[in-house]
Design a protein around this motif. Structure first.
Motif, PDB file in Angstrom:
ATOM      1  N   MET A   1       0.786  -1.186  -0.072  1.00 34.09           N
ATOM      2  CA  MET A   1      -0.074  -0.025  -0.060  1.00 34.09           C
ATOM      3  C   MET A   1       0.854   1.437  -0.107  1.00 34.09           C
ATOM      4  N   ASN A   2       0.439   2.069  -0.901  1.00 29.08           N
ATOM      5  CA  ASN A   2       1.215   3.394  -0.706  1.00 29.08           C
ATOM      6  C   ASN A   2       0.892   4.248   0.384  1.00 29.08           C
ATOM      7  N   THR A   3       1.827   4.707   1.210  1.00 31.57           N
ATOM      8  CA  THR A   3       1.640   5.387   2.453  1.00 31.57           C
ATOM      9  C   THR A   3       1.600   6.907   2.068  1.00 31.57           C
ATOM     10  N   ASP A   4       2.384   7.223   1.056  1.00 32.30           N
ATOM     11  CA  ASP A   4       2.597   8.533   0.947  1.00 32.30           C
ATOM     12  C   ASP A   4       1.479   9.853   0.749  1.00 32.30           C
ATOM     13  N   SER A   5       0.166   9.236   0.537  1.00 29.53           N
ATOM     14  CA  SER A   5      -0.899  10.269   0.382  1.00 29.53           C
ATOM     15  C   SER A   5      -1.695  10.025   1.858  1.00 29.53           C
ATOM     16  N   LEU A   6      -1.241   9.281   2.619  1.00 21.78           N
ATOM     17  CA  LEU A   6      -2.058   9.204   4.160  1.00 21.78           C
ATOM     18  C   LEU A   6      -1.619  10.595   4.977  1.00 21.78           C
ATOM     19  N   PRO A   7      -2.456  11.054   5.394  1.00 22.85           N
ATOM     20  CA  PRO A   7      -2.263  12.362   6.158  1.00 22.85           C
ATOM     21  C   PRO A   7      -1.491  12.352   7.737  1.00 22.85           C
ATOM     22  N   VAL A   8      -1.029  10.957   7.726  1.00 19.31           N
ATOM     23  CA  VAL A   8      -0.183  10.920   9.141  1.00 19.31           C
ATOM     24  C   VAL A   8       1.070  10.292   8.857  1.00 19.31           C
ATOM     25  N   SER A   9       2.082  10.561   9.857  1.00 19.30           N
ATOM     26  CA  SER A   9       3.342  10.219   9.380  1.00 19.30           C
ATOM     27  C   SER A   9       3.398   8.150   9.941  1.00 19.30           C
ATOM     28  N   TYR A  10       4.087   7.814   8.954  1.00 21.89           N
ATOM     29  CA  TYR A  10       4.355   6.340   9.272  1.00 21.89           C
ATOM     30  C   TYR A  10       5.627   5.879   8.706  1.00 21.89           C
ATOM     31  N   SER A  11       6.185   5.234   9.655  1.00 23.38           N
ATOM     32  CA  SER A  11       7.507   4.485   9.449  1.00 23.38           C
ATOM     33  C   SER A  11       7.597   3.305  10.020  1.00 23.38           C
ATOM     34  N   CYS A  12       8.335   2.398   9.300  1.00 19.04           N
ATOM     35  CA  CYS A  12       8.503   1.066   9.650  1.00 19.04           C
ATOM     36  C   CYS A  12      10.007   0.876  10.161  1.00 19.04           C
ATOM     37  N   SER A  13       9.846   0.257  11.472  1.00 21.25           N
ATOM     38  CA  SER A  13      11.416  -0.122  12.020  1.00 21.25           C
ATOM     39  C   SER A  13      11.170  -1.256  12.712  1.00 21.25           C
ATOM     40  N   LEU A  16       8.013  -2.623  16.717  1.00 22.47           N
ATOM     41  CA  LEU A  16       6.671  -2.688  16.402  1.00 22.47           C
ATOM     42  C   LEU A  16       5.585  -1.470  17.513  1.00 22.47           C
ATOM     43  N   LEU A  17       5.911  -1.606  18.619  1.00 21.05           N
ATOM     44  CA  LEU A  17       5.229  -0.783  19.565  1.00 21.05           C
ATOM     45  C   LEU A  17       5.674   0.576  19.356  1.00 21.05           C
ATOM     46  N   GLN A  18       6.918   1.038  19.255  1.00 18.52           N
ATOM     47  CA  GLN A  18       7.216   2.249  18.811  1.00 18.52           C
ATOM     48  C   GLN A  18       6.625   2.932  17.364  1.00 18.52           C
ATOM     49  N   ASP A  19       6.442   2.107  16.733  1.00 20.93           N
ATOM     50  CA  ASP A  19       5.947   2.453  15.209  1.00 20.93           C
ATOM     51  C   ASP A  19       4.523   2.828  15.575  1.00 20.93           C
ATOM     52  N   ALA A  20       3.761   1.651  16.146  1.00 21.93           N
ATOM     53  CA  ALA A  20       2.217   1.811  16.574  1.00 21.93           C
ATOM     54  C   ALA A  20       2.075   3.186  17.517  1.00 21.93           C
ATOM     55  N   ARG A  21       2.914   3.619  18.272  1.00 17.42           N
ATOM     56  CA  ARG A  21       2.773   4.682  19.035  1.00 17.42           C
ATOM     57  C   ARG A  21       2.905   6.028  18.219  1.00 17.42           C
ATOM     58  N   ASP A  22       3.796   5.925  17.291  1.00 19.39           N
ATOM     59  CA  ASP A  22       4.189   6.831  16.381  1.00 19.39           C
ATOM     60  C   ASP A  22       3.039   7.383  15.670  1.00 19.39           C
ATOM     61  N   ILE A  23       2.320   6.187  14.958  1.00 19.78           N
ATOM     62  CA  ILE A  23       1.083   6.344  13.891  1.00 19.78           C
ATOM     63  C   ILE A  23       0.116   6.918  14.864  1.00 19.78           C
ATOM     64  N   ILE A  24      -0.216   6.299  16.254  1.00 15.38           N
ATOM     65  CA  ILE A  24      -1.310   7.115  17.138  1.00 15.38           C
ATOM     66  C   ILE A  24      -1.000   8.361  17.493  1.00 15.38           C
ATOM     67  N   ASP A  25       0.032   8.996  17.774  1.00 16.27           N
ATOM     68  CA  ASP A  25       0.261  10.065  18.121  1.00 16.27           C
ATOM     69  C   ASP A  25       0.182  11.084  16.767  1.00 16.27           C
ATOM     70  N   ARG A  28      -3.538  11.414  16.145  1.00 11.54           N
ATOM     71  CA  ARG A  28      -4.045  12.361  17.321  1.00 11.54           C
ATOM     72  C   ARG A  28      -3.819  13.722  16.697  1.00 11.54           C
ATOM     73  N   GLU A  29      -2.500  14.072  16.336  1.00  8.04           N
ATOM     74  CA  GLU A  29      -2.224  15.422  16.153  1.00  8.04           C
ATOM     75  C   GLU A  29      -2.874  15.983  14.787  1.00  8.04           C
ATOM     76  N   ARG A  30      -3.112  15.148  13.912  1.00 10.28           N
ATOM     77  CA  ARG A  30      -3.830  15.368  12.725  1.00 10.28           C
ATOM     78  C   ARG A  30      -5.148  15.866  12.974  1.00 10.28           C
ATOM     79  N   ALA A  31      -5.760  14.886  13.555  1.00  8.45           N
ATOM     80  CA  ALA A  31      -7.229  14.987  14.199  1.00  8.45           C
ATOM     81  C   ALA A  31      -7.362  16.448  14.778  1.00  8.45           C
ATOM     82  N   TYR A  32      -6.550  16.655  15.871  1.00  7.16           N
ATOM     83  CA  TYR A  32      -6.754  17.877  16.477  1.00  7.16           C
ATOM     84  C   TYR A  32      -6.443  19.292  15.713  1.00  7.16           C
ATOM     85  N   GLN A  33      -5.629  19.062  14.780  1.00 12.05           N
ATOM     86  CA  GLN A  33      -5.589  20.316  14.009  1.00 12.05           C
ATOM     87  C   GLN A  33      -6.725  20.388  13.058  1.00 12.05           C
TER      88      GLN A  33
END
Length: 111
Positions: A1-13, A16-25, A28-33
């Motif tokens: 899946m192409n994630t370039d068009s997603l409005p949230v940050s995503y990276s794979c390291s 897994l837990l830290q990647d999930a935290r990054d996606i959630i955070d 959330r920031e995008r939703a608040y904005q």
């Protein structure tokens, strides 16, 4: 899946837990904005509409206050908190101070 068009940050390291935290955070920031922008636009538009109504009526401060009083009562009954007379007057002042704010920011009308 192409994630370039997603409005949230995503990276794979390797974490897994830290990647999930990054996606959630990031989500959330995008939703608040998005919510903040929508509320600013709503408040500005309400202020503009109050100003338009005031122009149709009598050129007296008392008339403008009566408009806000009636509108506040009706909106509070229908939507609950957030539409007190002081709030509506603040929206009106916001519009009066920045009548072109959305035209300048986007180059488009908000209508």
């Amino acid at each position: 899946m192409n994630t370039d068009s997603l409005p949230v940050s995503y990276s794979c390291s390797d974490d897994l837990l830290q990647d999930a935290r990054d996606i959630i955070d990031s989500s959330r920031e995008r939703a608040y904005q998005a919510v903040n922008e929508a509320l600013v636009r709503r408040n500005w538009l309400l202020g503009r509409r109050i100003a338009e109504e005031e122009l149709r009526g009598e050129a007296r401060a008392a008339y403008g206050l009566e408009i806000i009083k009636r509108l506040s009562k009706a909106l509070t009954k229908e939507y609950g908190k957030g539409f007190a007379k002081t709030n509506l007057y603040s929206f009106y002042q916001f519009y009066k101070l920045f009548p072109e704010i959305f035209h300048a920011a986007s180059g488009k009308s908000v209508e």
